[in-house]
Design an enzyme around this catalytic site. Structure first.
Site, mmCIF file in Angstrom:
data_model
loop_
_atom_site.group_PDB
_atom_site.id
_atom_site.type_symbol
_atom_site.label_atom_id
_atom_site.label_comp_id
_atom_site.label_asym_id
_atom_site.label_seq_id
_atom_site.Cartn_x
_atom_site.Cartn_y
_atom_site.Cartn_z
ATOM 1 N N GLU A 188 -25.219 -22.577 5.767
ATOM 2 C CA GLU A 188 -25.868 -21.895 6.890
ATOM 3 C C GLU A 188 -26.945 -22.815 7.467
ATOM 4 O O GLU A 188 -27.437 -23.712 6.783
ATOM 5 C CB GLU A 188 -26.584 -20.625 6.394
ATOM 6 C CG GLU A 188 -25.743 -19.711 5.548
ATOM 7 C CD GLU A 188 -24.841 -18.821 6.376
ATOM 8 O OE1 GLU A 188 -25.080 -18.714 7.588
ATOM 9 O OE2 GLU A 188 -23.897 -18.266 5.809
ATOM 10 N N VAL B 237 -17.912 -11.392 -5.071
ATOM 11 C CA VAL B 237 -18.119 -12.516 -6.006
ATOM 12 C C VAL B 237 -16.886 -13.408 -5.967
ATOM 13 O O VAL B 237 -15.756 -12.934 -6.086
ATOM 14 C CB VAL B 237 -18.319 -12.016 -7.460
ATOM 15 C CG1 VAL B 237 -18.533 -13.199 -8.395
ATOM 16 C CG2 VAL B 237 -19.482 -11.042 -7.545
ATOM 17 N N LYS C 3 -24.621 -12.879 -7.503
ATOM 18 C CA LYS C 3 -23.251 -12.807 -8.035
ATOM 19 C C LYS C 3 -23.255 -12.675 -9.554
ATOM 20 O O LYS C 3 -22.468 -11.905 -10.103
ATOM 21 C CB LYS C 3 -22.474 -14.035 -7.568
ATOM 22 C CG LYS C 3 -22.218 -14.008 -6.044
ATOM 23 C CD LYS C 3 -21.723 -15.338 -5.537
ATOM 24 C CE LYS C 3 -21.436 -15.316 -4.047
ATOM 25 N NZ LYS C 3 -21.255 -16.665 -3.484
ATOM 26 N N ALA D 11 0.827 -1.220 0.000
ATOM 27 C CA ALA D 11 0.000 0.000 0.000
ATOM 28 C C ALA D 11 0.857 1.265 0.000
ATOM 29 O O ALA D 11 0.380 2.343 -0.318
ATOM 30 C CB ALA D 11 -0.929 0.004 1.219
ATOM 31 N N GLY E 153 -15.413 -18.467 2.613
ATOM 32 C CA GLY E 153 -14.517 -18.725 3.748
ATOM 33 C C GLY E 153 -13.901 -17.448 4.262
ATOM 34 O O GLY E 153 -13.744 -16.464 3.544
ATOM 35 N N GLY F 34 -15.456 -15.056 -3.547
ATOM 36 C CA GLY F 34 -14.607 -15.072 -2.350
ATOM 37 C C GLY F 34 -13.197 -14.572 -2.654
ATOM 38 O O GLY F 34 -13.001 -13.416 -3.036
ATOM 39 N N LYS G 74 -22.533 -9.226 -1.391
ATOM 40 C CA LYS G 74 -23.067 -9.369 -2.759
ATOM 41 C C LYS G 74 -24.498 -8.863 -2.873
ATOM 42 O O LYS G 74 -24.897 -8.323 -3.895
ATOM 43 C CB LYS G 74 -22.972 -10.810 -3.236
ATOM 44 C CG LYS G 74 -23.581 -11.856 -2.326
ATOM 45 C CD LYS G 74 -22.538 -12.678 -1.621
ATOM 46 C CE LYS G 74 -23.150 -13.374 -0.435
ATOM 47 N NZ LYS G 74 -22.442 -14.506 0.043
ATOM 48 N N ASP H 35 -28.174 -16.731 -3.910
ATOM 49 C CA ASP H 35 -26.808 -16.212 -3.723
ATOM 50 C C ASP H 35 -26.072 -16.160 -5.070
ATOM 51 O O ASP H 35 -25.462 -15.139 -5.413
ATOM 52 C CB ASP H 35 -26.071 -17.123 -2.731
ATOM 53 C CG ASP H 35 -24.633 -16.713 -2.510
ATOM 54 O OD1 ASP H 35 -24.411 -15.734 -1.783
ATOM 55 O OD2 ASP H 35 -23.732 -17.352 -3.088
ATOM 56 N N ARG I 111 -22.611 -6.722 19.146
ATOM 57 C CA ARG I 111 -22.311 -7.740 20.158
ATOM 58 C C ARG I 111 -21.050 -7.357 20.934
ATOM 59 O O ARG I 111 -20.258 -6.542 20.471
ATOM 60 C CB ARG I 111 -22.083 -9.100 19.478
ATOM 61 C CG ARG I 111 -23.300 -9.625 18.756
ATOM 62 C CD ARG I 111 -22.941 -10.760 17.815
ATOM 63 N NE ARG I 111 -22.093 -10.321 16.713
ATOM 64 C CZ ARG I 111 -21.642 -11.105 15.746
ATOM 65 N NH1 ARG I 111 -21.956 -12.390 15.741
ATOM 66 N NH2 ARG I 111 -20.882 -10.636 14.789
#
Ligand code: HSE
Length: 402
Positions: free
Chosen positions: A185, A127, A200, A31, A297, A129, A100, A196, A44
């Site tokens: 899920e 899209v 994408k 960077a 993931g 991962g 997405k 899903d 939470r």
């Protein structure tokens, strides 16, 4: 030094914080300056977390802090995430997201807002991962006229289909296994019904064809109708069954949809198994480009999101331009206009099948079941023929035979 805020400390958000921390030397080098997480927004509490001191519950703190120049959204959905996204860009901060649904539903207006404010809006992680696919389509292949983009865009369903094929499992058993392993899920509806993958392919279509293709325009069929027998019969014909999202240019319109397909053993995507994703982009100069890798993931998704953060840092003063026009249903055509061979499983007599369909290729099927592959024809034609009294227990398009 650049200060960022991460919205959402779930699987993806915590992965982003972890990668920024773990790979800080490489990230600083790439960077050109240090990137530090200043806030993590989550409702939470995370007692004992090494990042506990960074946690806030009020988005206003981030919005009002002029020190924060990049916000990474990993909340999901298009409700509160959209509100935070809009407020981030309005406050003159760049936005990175892995969401997405947000990009598929609200991408056009967020890109417009980013353009007005002169900031970046990047979504490589939305899209595929960890697979670089947004940047290749938007940038590396931008000299091409893209005629088609299709792929395995959902890891959960690809895992289920792979298990059904490998272990002869039925759909429900393979789904239960995917849930046990944490791939699916507890409510797997968006994955198994194709929603899903639909989001994408909408994002990829918008990028490839330059007009926002909204999920409402794109019919999506999931994998709940795929049986173990279908897997076996498809195999005897030389194919694997894969859930594909597909968008194809038809003159100046786009036919986009999600459905299970038979994919030839000769096609690279037929060998993409488990939670892995794969995307093929067909450019008129590049030919077919195939991108394969971890489609979901914690760390693969974080890899893509953090690369966007680095890109936003490098383009802090020269905006990274991704743009497309708004789209309308009239920009699309029904996928039934597309021609292909079709796979049909039925209990109809072979003689009737041959009478109605002409030349077909029969699969090696068990007694009582018949499966076959038709000649090339449109979706409309195959349905017209079936309406003459052939009950299709499964009807899947054959990819590539056109
Ligand atoms: N549920 C998604 C999948 C996660 O299984 O691919 C990544 O978008």
């Amino acid at each position: 030094m650049i200060e960022v805020a991460v919205l959402g400390f779930g699987v993806v958000g915590s992965g982003i914080v972890e990668v920024l921390d773990k790979n800080s030397a490489e990230i600083t080098r790439n960077a050109g300056q240090e990137i530090r997480v200043k806030y993590i927004l989550d409702m939470r509490d995370f007692p004992g977390s090494p990042y506990e001191r960074l946690l806030v519950k009020d988005f206003g703190i981030i919005e009002r802090d002029p020190g924060v120049s990049i916000v990474v959204e990993a909340i999901g959905g298009a409700g509160q995430a959209f509100d935070f996204a809009r407020r981030t860009l309005s406050a003159g901060k760049s936005l990175v997201t892995s969401n997405k649904e947000l990009v598929a539903e609200r991408g056009y207006e967020l890109l417009q807002l980013a353009g007005e404010k002169g900031v970046n809006f990047l979504f490589e992680a939305a899209v595929g991962g960890g697979i670089p696919v947004i940047r290749p389509v938007a940038q590396c292949l931008s000299a091409n006229k893209i005629s088609e983009i299709y792929g395995i865009l959902n890891g959960t369903t690809n895992y289920i289909l792979s298990e059904m094929e490998k272990n002869g499992a039925e759909f429900s058993a393979a789904l239960a296994d995917a849930q046990k392993k944490g791939y699916a899920e507890q409510d797997p509806t968006a994955d198994i019904e194709g929603t899903d993958a639909c989001r994408k392919i909408c994002i990829l279509s918008s990028l490839a064809f330059g007009k926002h293709i909204y999920p409402d325009f794109v019919p999506a069929e999931g994998i709940t109708g795929v049986t173990r027998d279908d897997m076996q019969f498809a195999g005897s014909l030389g194919y694997r069954i894969k859930l594909l999202g597909r968008a194809r240019a038809v003159q100046d319109k786009i036919a986009a949809y999600v459905a299970p397909h038979l994919v030839s053993f000769d096609n690279i995507l037929s060998g993409v198994s488990g939670v892995t994703n794969g995307v093929t982009v067909r450019g008129n100069a590049s030919g077919d480009i195939v991108l394969v890798g971890a489609g979901a993931g914690k760390l693969p998704t974080a890899s893509a999101a953090v690369a966007d953060v680095i890109d936003a840092v490098k383009h802090m003063y020269a905006k990274k331009q991704i743009s497309w026009q708004n789209g309308d249903k009239s920009d699309t055509v029904a996928p039934s206009v597309l021609e292909s061979s079709w796979y049909i499983r039925t209990n109809a007599e072979r003689s009737k099948i041959e009478r109605e369909f002409g030349e077909v290729v029969f699969a090696e099927s068990a007694p009582g079941a018949t499966a076959f592959k038709t000649a090339v024809m449109s979706g409309k034609k195959v349905n017209d023929i079936l309406a003459r009294g052939i009950n299709a227990l499964s009807l899947f398009r054959v990819m590539g035979d056109y």
